[in-house]
Design a protein around this motif. Structure first.
Motif, PDB file in Angstrom:
ATOM      1  N   SER A  29       4.734  13.747 -11.885  1.00 19.12           N
ATOM      2  CA  SER A  29       3.309  13.472 -12.107  1.00 19.12           C
ATOM      3  C   SER A  29       2.530  13.534 -10.799  1.00 19.12           C
ATOM      4  CB  SER A  29       3.117  12.116 -12.785  1.00 19.12           C
ATOM      5  OG  SER A  29       3.787  11.094 -12.084  1.00 19.12           O
ATOM      6  N   GLN A  30       3.160  13.112  -9.708  1.00 19.30           N
ATOM      7  CA  GLN A  30       2.464  13.148  -8.417  1.00 19.30           C
ATOM      8  C   GLN A  30       2.230  14.582  -7.955  1.00 19.30           C
ATOM      9  OE1 GLN A  30       4.031  10.380  -5.566  1.00 19.30           O
ATOM     10  NE2 GLN A  30       2.702  11.109  -3.924  1.00 19.30           N
ATOM     11  N   MET A  31       3.134  15.481  -8.279  1.00 18.56           N
ATOM     12  CA  MET A  31       2.941  16.881  -7.900  1.00 18.56           C
ATOM     13  C   MET A  31       1.796  17.512  -8.691  1.00 18.56           C
ATOM     14  SD  MET A  31       6.850  18.238  -7.273  1.00 18.56           S
ATOM     15  CE  MET A  31       6.300  19.855  -6.710  1.00 18.56           C
ATOM     16  N   PRO A  91       0.821  -1.216   0.000  1.00 15.74           N
ATOM     17  CA  PRO A  91       0.000   0.000   0.000  1.00 15.74           C
ATOM     18  C   PRO A  91       0.855   1.267   0.000  1.00 15.74           C
ATOM     19  CG  PRO A  91      -0.947  -1.615   1.482  1.00 15.74           C
ATOM     20  CD  PRO A  91       0.365  -2.185   1.025  1.00 15.74           C
ATOM     21  N   HIS A  92       0.325   2.319  -0.576  1.00 15.49           N
ATOM     22  CA  HIS A  92       1.089   3.532  -0.822  1.00 15.49           C
ATOM     23  C   HIS A  92       1.740   4.108   0.431  1.00 15.49           C
ATOM     24  CE1 HIS A  92      -1.781   4.359  -4.486  1.00 15.49           C
ATOM     25  NE2 HIS A  92      -1.053   3.272  -4.628  1.00 15.49           N
ATOM     26  N   THR A 145       1.861  10.781   0.041  1.00  9.63           N
ATOM     27  CA  THR A 145       1.874  12.239   0.145  1.00  9.63           C
ATOM     28  C   THR A 145       3.178  12.776  -0.429  1.00  9.63           C
ATOM     29  OG1 THR A 145       2.946  12.348   2.316  1.00  9.63           O
ATOM     30  CG2 THR A 145       0.533  12.133   2.298  1.00  9.63           C
ATOM     31  N   ILE A 146       3.164  14.035  -0.819  1.00  6.24           N
ATOM     32  CA  ILE A 146       4.374  14.682  -1.333  1.00  6.24           C
ATOM     33  C   ILE A 146       5.433  14.769  -0.241  1.00  6.24           C
ATOM     34  CG2 ILE A 146       5.319  16.816  -2.266  1.00  6.24           C
ATOM     35  CD1 ILE A 146       3.629  15.273  -4.272  1.00  6.24           C
ATOM     36  N   ARG A 174      -4.453   6.475   3.571  1.00  4.47           N
ATOM     37  CA  ARG A 174      -3.500   5.416   3.230  1.00  4.47           C
ATOM     38  C   ARG A 174      -3.092   5.438   1.754  1.00  4.47           C
ATOM     39  NH1 ARG A 174      -3.708  -0.340   5.240  1.00  4.47           N
ATOM     40  NH2 ARG A 174      -1.497   0.121   4.894  1.00  4.47           N
ATOM     41  N   SER A 175      -4.013   5.730   0.876  1.00  2.51           N
ATOM     42  CA  SER A 175      -3.708   5.689  -0.557  1.00  2.51           C
ATOM     43  C   SER A 175      -3.227   7.032  -1.098  1.00  2.51           C
ATOM     44  CB  SER A 175      -4.947   5.247  -1.341  1.00  2.51           C
ATOM     45  OG  SER A 175      -5.983   6.205  -1.197  1.00  2.51           O
TER      46      SER A 175
END
Length: 308
Positions: free
Chosen positions: A296-298, A51-52, A78-79, A151-152
């Protein structure tokens, strides 16, 4: 090699390790004592398919035990947590951490990237992408962490559409401005993550792209990407079709996934994993680092902060 995480995507990692002839010394799930396995087995590489919210703690532990790390996306939930890993990497100069954004290895993605590299920046006008997938209550009930932001980190954007967003910023250039919305229209019980989102991306080179993603579709439809340049239009839906302004048409056929895993994961996990191992063996830096994957996450995080 040690595999941490026995969830759905772990099967493609096991298949890739076996295809490479590497030795898988152990597997465990995220609730197991992976620390003891790291100490006793001393693996060269640790694959993290958990899990993330567990990615960074396990990665840091693996690095501390002298192992290279290959992370499933995203870097973290999270960042801030992802940045913690990126900052820590300076203390492990001889170890590599890669992130599975395997769609960059698709034959169609590679062909599109090569074509766009030959275009003048001003000639790339922009693009659009759609992710029309289906996730029901059973999907979240099977793995409850998927449906919880804590969590994700989120829903359709960080868990499904991240690969498409990554391709858009990789193909069209770094994103300088993000506008968008992410929210819930299906409101599945037991979840608090978004199921639908739309994004408007302004790229540093002047191109503009739009992305629409949802998991409320009736089925898992193929991802579509369209990129328009001054000399051609690129249309990706499984295969890549390049329609030139002079009427010529080129088609690049995408490899089909094998029996391991799900069709929508694509066929390129094995290519990425093989390249990661090659980079380790050659002493060369692997190109999809946590810092590279964070781009991409940002974009996703900016959408969450501005448009939820």
């Amino acid at each position: 090699m040690l595999l941490v995480g026995r969830g759905d995507v772990s099967v493609v990692h096991v298949a890739a390790i076996r295809a490479l002839g590497a030795s898988l010394v152990g597997t465990c799930d995220s609730a197991s004592d992976y620390r003891a396995m790291l100490s006793s087995l001393r693996p060269d590489v640790v694959h993290i398919c958990t899990p993330h919210d567990t990615h960074v703690p396990i990665a840091l532990e693996a690095l501390a035990h002298g192992a290279h790390v290959l992370l499933e996306k995203p870097v973290a939930h999270t960042i801030d947590e992802a940045s913690r890993l990126i900052d820590a990497l300076a203390g492990f100069p001889d170890l590599q951490v890669g992130v599975c954004l395997q769609n960059r290895y698709n034959a169609t993605s590679q062909a599109a990237a090569t074509f766009l590299q030959d275009q003048k920046p001003a000639g790339v006008r922009g693009g659009s992408a759609t992710v029309f997938w289906h996730r029901d209550a059973a999907y979240y009930a099977k793995r409850p962490w998927r449906g919880r932001v804590q969590r994700s980190g989120g829903g359709v954007l960080i868990n499904q559409a991240i690969h498409t967003i990554d391709l858009m910023q990789w193909l069209l250039g770094d994103v300088s401005q993000v506008s968008g919305w992410a929210g819930r229209i299906a409101d599945l019980p037991g979840t608090d993550v978004e199921d639908t989102a739309n994004l408007l991306l302004e790229h540093a080179g002047g191109a503009r792209s739009v992305v629409f993603a949802t998991v409320t579709n009736a089925v898992d439809s193929p991802v579509t990407i369209e990129i328009v340049t001054s000399s051609a239009t690129l249309h990706l839906r499984g295969d890549l079709t390049i329609t030139h302004a002079d009427g010529r048409i080129e088609v690049v056929t995408e490899s089909r996934s094998n029996s391991e895993g799900r069709d929508y994961w694509g066929a390129s996990h094995q290519l990425l994993i093989a390249d990661f191992y090659r980079a380790i063996e050659a002493g060369e830096p692997f190109w999809i680092t946590p810092a590279e994957a964070l781009k991409s996450q940002m974009i996703i995080d900016e959408t969450y902060r501005k448009g939820s």
